[in-house]
Design an enzyme around this catalytic site. Sequence first.
Site, PDB file in Angstrom:
ATOM      1  N   VAL A 163       0.835  -1.205   0.000  1.00  0.00           N
ATOM      2  CA  VAL A 163       0.000   0.000   0.000  1.00  0.00           C
ATOM      3  C   VAL A 163       0.869   1.254   0.000  1.00  0.00           C
ATOM      4  O   VAL A 163       0.672   2.163  -0.809  1.00  0.00           O
ATOM      5  CB  VAL A 163      -0.963   0.008   1.212  1.00  0.00           C
ATOM      6  CG1 VAL A 163      -1.725   1.326   1.285  1.00  0.00           C
ATOM      7  CG2 VAL A 163      -1.911  -1.182   1.137  1.00  0.00           C
ATOM      8  N   LYS A 178      -7.721  -1.348   8.735  1.00  0.00           N
ATOM      9  CA  LYS A 178      -9.049  -1.727   9.240  1.00  0.00           C
ATOM     10  C   LYS A 178      -9.001  -2.172  10.690  1.00  0.00           C
ATOM     11  O   LYS A 178      -9.928  -1.929  11.461  1.00  0.00           O
ATOM     12  CB  LYS A 178      -9.670  -2.813   8.377  1.00  0.00           C
ATOM     13  CG  LYS A 178      -8.812  -4.060   8.258  1.00  0.00           C
ATOM     14  CD  LYS A 178      -9.235  -4.956   7.106  1.00  0.00           C
ATOM     15  CE  LYS A 178      -8.090  -5.881   6.744  1.00  0.00           C
ATOM     16  NZ  LYS A 178      -7.451  -5.546   5.496  1.00  0.00           N
ATOM     17  N   VAL A 183     -12.051  -0.388   4.147  1.00  0.00           N
ATOM     18  CA  VAL A 183     -13.104  -1.328   3.726  1.00  0.00           C
ATOM     19  C   VAL A 183     -13.345  -1.204   2.225  1.00  0.00           C
ATOM     20  O   VAL A 183     -13.522  -0.106   1.704  1.00  0.00           O
ATOM     21  CB  VAL A 183     -14.455  -1.031   4.427  1.00  0.00           C
ATOM     22  CG1 VAL A 183     -15.467  -2.133   4.097  1.00  0.00           C
ATOM     23  CG2 VAL A 183     -14.298  -0.891   5.927  1.00  0.00           C
ATOM     24  N   GLY A 202     -11.558  -1.625  -0.518  1.00  0.00           N
ATOM     25  CA  GLY A 202     -10.561  -1.190  -1.499  1.00  0.00           C
ATOM     26  C   GLY A 202     -10.995   0.035  -2.263  1.00  0.00           C
ATOM     27  O   GLY A 202     -11.221   1.099  -1.682  1.00  0.00           O
ATOM     28  N   ILE A 237     -13.773   0.693  -3.697  1.00  0.00           N
ATOM     29  CA  ILE A 237     -15.216   0.987  -3.666  1.00  0.00           C
ATOM     30  C   ILE A 237     -15.468   2.097  -2.650  1.00  0.00           C
ATOM     31  O   ILE A 237     -15.106   1.955  -1.485  1.00  0.00           O
ATOM     32  CB  ILE A 237     -16.009  -0.262  -3.223  1.00  0.00           C
ATOM     33  CG1 ILE A 237     -15.719  -1.445  -4.145  1.00  0.00           C
ATOM     34  CG2 ILE A 237     -17.490   0.044  -3.176  1.00  0.00           C
ATOM     35  CD1 ILE A 237     -16.324  -2.746  -3.641  1.00  0.00           C
ATOM     36  N   GLY A 277      -1.761 -15.667  -5.022  1.00  0.00           N
ATOM     37  CA  GLY A 277      -1.474 -14.493  -4.213  1.00  0.00           C
ATOM     38  C   GLY A 277      -2.716 -13.833  -3.627  1.00  0.00           C
ATOM     39  O   GLY A 277      -2.657 -12.735  -3.091  1.00  0.00           O
ATOM     40  N   GLU A 314      -3.073 -15.464   2.013  1.00  0.00           N
ATOM     41  CA  GLU A 314      -1.755 -15.488   2.634  1.00  0.00           C
ATOM     42  C   GLU A 314      -1.375 -16.905   3.057  1.00  0.00           C
ATOM     43  O   GLU A 314      -2.231 -17.801   3.094  1.00  0.00           O
ATOM     44  CB  GLU A 314      -1.758 -14.563   3.856  1.00  0.00           C
ATOM     45  CG  GLU A 314      -1.894 -13.102   3.424  1.00  0.00           C
ATOM     46  CD  GLU A 314      -2.008 -12.167   4.611  1.00  0.00           C
ATOM     47  OE1 GLU A 314      -1.154 -12.250   5.507  1.00  0.00           O
ATOM     48  OE2 GLU A 314      -2.949 -11.356   4.626  1.00  0.00           O
ATOM     49  N   ASP A 352     -11.023 -10.728   9.274  1.00  0.00           N
ATOM     50  CA  ASP A 352     -10.879  -9.529   8.440  1.00  0.00           C
ATOM     51  C   ASP A 352     -12.249  -8.888   8.186  1.00  0.00           C
ATOM     52  O   ASP A 352     -12.418  -7.669   8.317  1.00  0.00           O
ATOM     53  CB  ASP A 352     -10.213  -9.954   7.120  1.00  0.00           C
ATOM     54  CG  ASP A 352     -10.186  -8.854   6.086  1.00  0.00           C
ATOM     55  OD1 ASP A 352      -9.245  -8.044   6.121  1.00  0.00           O
ATOM     56  OD2 ASP A 352     -11.099  -8.792   5.239  1.00  0.00           O
ATOM     57  N   LYS A 355     -14.089  -5.103   9.190  1.00  0.00           N
ATOM     58  CA  LYS A 355     -14.708  -4.227   8.195  1.00  0.00           C
ATOM     59  C   LYS A 355     -16.171  -3.958   8.509  1.00  0.00           C
ATOM     60  O   LYS A 355     -16.637  -2.815   8.407  1.00  0.00           O
ATOM     61  CB  LYS A 355     -14.557  -4.845   6.807  1.00  0.00           C
ATOM     62  CG  LYS A 355     -13.106  -4.880   6.318  1.00  0.00           C
ATOM     63  CD  LYS A 355     -12.984  -5.723   5.047  1.00  0.00           C
ATOM     64  CE  LYS A 355     -11.576  -5.712   4.472  1.00  0.00           C
ATOM     65  NZ  LYS A 355     -11.426  -6.748   3.416  1.00  0.00           N
TER      66      LYS A 355
END
Lengths: 452, 452
Positions: free
Chosen positions: B17, B108, B135, B137, B139, B190, B193, B204, B208
Amino acid sequence: MASPPQINVGLLGMGVVGGGVAAALIEQSSDIALKIGRPVKLKKILVRDLGKHAGANLPTGMLTTIPEEILNDNEIHVVVEAMGGTQPAAGYMKQALASGKHVVTANKEVIAKYGPGLIYLAHQKGVNLLYEASVGGGIPIVGSLMRDLAANNVHSIKGIINGTTNYILTRMANDGAEFSQALNEAQQRGYAEADPTNDVEGIDAVYKISILASLAFHRSVSPGDVYRQGITRLEPQDFRYASELGYAIKSLAIATLQNGNIKARVYPALLPLDHMLAKVDGVYNAVEVEGDLCGKVLFHGLGAGREPTTSAVMGDVIEASRSLVAQDESTKVSASQNRSSEPDSFDYADALTEDRETGSSENSIDDLICKYYLRLNVQDRPGVFAQIGKVLGDGEISIASVLQKDTNQAEQTAEIVITTHPSIESSVQASLKALTELDVVRNVSNVLRIEE
Amino acid sequence: MASPPQINVGLLGMGVVGGGVAAALIEQSSDIALKIGRPVKLKKILVRDLGKHAGANLPTGMLTTIPEEILNDNEIHVVVEAMGGTQPAAGYMKQALASGKHVVTANKEVIAKYGPGLIYLAHQKGVNLLYEASVGGGIPIVGSLMRDLAANNVHSIKGIINGTTNYILTRMANDGAEFSQALNEAQQRGYAEADPTNDVEGIDAVYKISILASLAFHRSVSPGDVYRQGITRLEPQDFRYASELGYAIKSLAIATLQNGNIKARVYPALLPLDHMLAKVDGVYNAVEVEGDLCGKVLFHGLGAGREPTTSAVMGDVIEASRSLVAQDESTKVSASQNRSSEPDSFDYADALTEDRETGSSENSIDDLICKYYLRLNVQDRPGVFAQIGKVLGDGEISIASVLQKDTNQAEQTAEIVITTHPSIESSVQASLKALTELDVVRNVSNVLRIEE
């Protein structure tokens, strides 16, 4: 104007949208106060006829027929324009901005035609001009382009942004209805107006895509820059043939960049059945934005109606109010009523006074490249294909598929549906002209572009 | 802090990022300057190991391993946190906000756990804490809930907000893959993980949905308030049976209001095949917000990856920069560095120091009402249905359909798939316990909720 302990709103118009906004401001006022940290009150509503609203149960004195009671009231900080039409709406918005008021509008026609001038004026005065409700009803597409997606270089915007036409096309696709029958039904259900021209001829969508394209490409795209084709020539067999070829037919509003020029257009087009936009049915709207960073982002929701439009207008009222509060808290001083008016690098001032209906040649779609769907009514006799094939070949248009359909024995005619490989718009138009001059071609029944 | 002629950004972290953000700030700086009206410059980047970035072709002195060089630099106005993990990221964010810097983050976990405290601090200091990238990406769901949809009373949020699990479930649904096989493939591509726990166990997605629920319902929803069920127990036959019944299986993150209480949960659930969310495949994300005004609005796009995340982070950097510019233009005076710290009606200060993992009982889903899908492995002999039916009937659970599947002659077992009418979660759990105690039930293979 000093930010006040209470934010006062003036409302212009009390039709469907105005009524929704008035109800939200009155009934939800404590919720809104919580969200902003300060009370927001509806102070005055401009109506045409006081008598018509006598039963509306509004506080005495809230209604007026005199616009100056809102536009000249220094205690009104936010003006919501919900009158529709260009005049006097645009003039009132200009007057409100000029006196340092934030303006919120649902008026796509005014923003499409006079947006750049009004935005320039708002910028000069340090106030907001907000118009989320002008496109896509309750779908937050305007705010997303202004802010969340602002880091992107946008490649394209593709949308279904007129619920009336999408309802009609959905009925034609699903039930084999004729255009006139589907339109009739849309009118009975209140989805189409008595005079449906603005919707079915794509005029409404032209306003909307010029607003979205201006936002996405950071340039002024006027309604006259947008190529437009309505849906009135579609017939039930177009939907059958399209479906057989793996496509849906949707009225799309599109803006793309081609060699640095904006190609903006509204037309019925074929879309692969598995495309997200092909699945948008009935009165729903959807917009797909493709940017260099975000990739493809799709927004889907109700594009019209009292509540969705109220959602958008009130979102903007809350935003304008928050910026009044933030300004107040950060300055702790009264901001001067007349803000800096340093010349901006863009000079939109002229645009304020004229209706920008005229298109510019670099925005014509003559050099657009896409695939085409052609439906021809031809004489059913040997050699027809050869003649048609020669005309298309001479125009450098390469055929992808040919279907022969609906042979009429008595009249000795047949329908031919041709799809092409990617071709140049101007060649296709020239070839179509040549085709109509062939003896064997009775007429070109339909020409649709294929978007993939 | 006086708004400067140039806006300086400090970046914490140079992973995927951080790398995307650094590239955007450096390569797109003239585009960004045009959008904001002032240059935005990347001044400093915090990294763990200078040597690792020796080949990155960055201006000399831009990299540092000392956080104070960013956090204590009065010329840095915006801090972008792109480190991940809770500590030291949360501490750095607190320090940056405390010294009056705007903070943008993609983190997050920090926002879900410490959001309320950090937001309170930002409010006190008159700066922005922006977290669009936390949250969905690319969007724009966070900004839309904060602003464009702010006028709505939100009824529900339903989303597919973990691309890894959606990829796995899509593979299982389309190709009949086993969970382990689909996970393996996701890892090779990918998308997952090496330790996939956070994704496949729904952790995760819990972060979110607690962020989205807090925004939508204007209350603090902590990760511990969210019911969680992973996707590891799904088997290929669940997808076959669901499909036969007209459903897809998706891992959904949901927050709804029931009797004034927020029911937030993450679990694999059955969705009607024609539901918009059922059509979201692969690594795509989608979120559906239902509000009283806007109706159902759906957002669809790429939920992860370097570019979509950069789109969101940079959108926030542009917003923070615009608010610095607006503040400067509206005040024409230096704003004082220490803003008002009047007590707010919410006291989130405590939340700064503790990890809010503990749930609250009013947010339990014990009283959730929905339909259920149960898959049981039973002995294949007469009277089995009667015994199961009695247990469910005693629990006031009404059966909607029963399928008998996959009879195993040798072991004399069969699979039974039961769907129920709307039932109360706690009754279903109690009945499941009673079912496992029946001799004829070998085990309860799966329990999924049906969302319609």
